[in-house]
Motif scaffolding. Sequence first.
Motif, PDB file in Angstrom:
ATOM      1  N   VAL A  21      -1.637  -2.900   1.599  1.00 23.36           N
ATOM      2  CA  VAL A  21      -1.704  -2.401   2.981  1.00 23.36           C
ATOM      3  C   VAL A  21      -1.752  -0.876   3.024  1.00 23.36           C
ATOM      4  N   ILE A  22      -1.050  -0.222   2.107  1.00 21.17           N
ATOM      5  CA  ILE A  22      -1.096   1.245   2.080  1.00 21.17           C
ATOM      6  C   ILE A  22      -2.485   1.722   1.660  1.00 21.17           C
ATOM      7  N   THR A  23      -3.055   1.099   0.641  1.00 19.40           N
ATOM      8  CA  THR A  23      -4.381   1.476   0.165  1.00 19.40           C
ATOM      9  C   THR A  23      -5.435   1.231   1.238  1.00 19.40           C
ATOM     10  N   GLU A  24      -5.362   0.092   1.911  1.00 20.31           N
ATOM     11  CA  GLU A  24      -6.329  -0.218   2.965  1.00 20.31           C
ATOM     12  C   GLU A  24      -6.217   0.768   4.118  1.00 20.31           C
ATOM     13  N   TYR A  25      -5.001   1.133   4.484  1.00 21.75           N
ATOM     14  CA  TYR A  25      -4.846   2.098   5.566  1.00 21.75           C
ATOM     15  C   TYR A  25      -5.417   3.456   5.156  1.00 21.75           C
ATOM     16  N   ALA A  26      -5.185   3.870   3.921  1.00 22.19           N
ATOM     17  CA  ALA A  26      -5.699   5.156   3.440  1.00 22.19           C
ATOM     18  C   ALA A  26      -7.226   5.184   3.488  1.00 22.19           C
ATOM     19  N   GLN A  27      -7.870   4.053   3.286  1.00 22.06           N
ATOM     20  CA  GLN A  27      -9.326   3.992   3.270  1.00 22.06           C
ATOM     21  C   GLN A  27      -9.938   4.075   4.667  1.00 22.06           C
TER      22      GLN A  27
ATOM     23  N   GLN B  63       4.518   5.298  -0.927  1.00 17.82           N
ATOM     24  CA  GLN B  63       4.245   6.238   0.156  1.00 17.82           C
ATOM     25  C   GLN B  63       2.766   6.575   0.234  1.00 17.82           C
ATOM     26  N   LEU B  64       2.352   6.943   1.441  1.00 17.67           N
ATOM     27  CA  LEU B  64       1.056   7.568   1.672  1.00 17.67           C
ATOM     28  C   LEU B  64       1.356   8.930   2.275  1.00 17.67           C
TER      29      LEU B  64
ATOM     30  N   CYS C 186       4.413  12.674   5.407  1.00 18.38           N
ATOM     31  CA  CYS C 186       4.445  11.269   5.036  1.00 18.38           C
ATOM     32  C   CYS C 186       3.907  10.434   6.193  1.00 18.38           C
ATOM     33  N   VAL C 187       2.927   9.602   5.907  1.00 21.07           N
ATOM     34  CA  VAL C 187       2.368   8.702   6.908  1.00 21.07           C
ATOM     35  C   VAL C 187       3.050   7.340   6.820  1.00 21.07           C
TER      36      VAL C 187
ATOM     37  N   ASP D 162       6.804   4.629   9.523  1.00 26.43           N
ATOM     38  CA  ASP D 162       5.473   4.111   9.840  1.00 26.43           C
ATOM     39  C   ASP D 162       4.823   5.056  10.844  1.00 26.43           C
ATOM     40  N   GLY D 163       3.961   5.909  10.353  1.00 26.59           N
ATOM     41  CA  GLY D 163       3.253   6.857  11.209  1.00 26.59           C
ATOM     42  C   GLY D 163       1.868   6.376  11.581  1.00 26.59           C
ATOM     43  N   THR D 164       1.643   5.084  11.527  1.00 24.44           N
ATOM     44  CA  THR D 164       0.327   4.525  11.855  1.00 24.44           C
ATOM     45  C   THR D 164       0.305   4.028  13.296  1.00 24.44           C
TER      46      THR D 164
END
Length: 111
Positions: free
Chosen positions: A14-20, A42-43, A57-58, A73-75
Amino acid sequence: MEKLEQYRNYVQQVITEYAQLSSAKDEIEQQLIFDISGDHYQLMYVGWKNRRRQHGCVLHLDIKNGKIWIQHDGTEIGIADELVKLGVPKEDIVLAFHEPLLRQYTGFAVG
């Protein structure tokens, strides 16, 4: 042990997908920080934009005592909901950014 490995995979996914989701033209570097031995994930956003320093930190998730703790959770999408979609039960997700006394009202684990 199998559950722990599955949760590690889900958190990294989920972190990798959000970063993309960010634009390739973005001037801000995204840093995926995966401490698998300590179960800290972390992202971070790091860089410069419009002559201003960007550093923050996101997302910050930990795995403790068989549960996924969302520390930050900064999304806009809500990372807890993404974990639920992958099959993580709500009782295994702690919204740690909420005060412990209020967690009982979130529909997720207390801790």
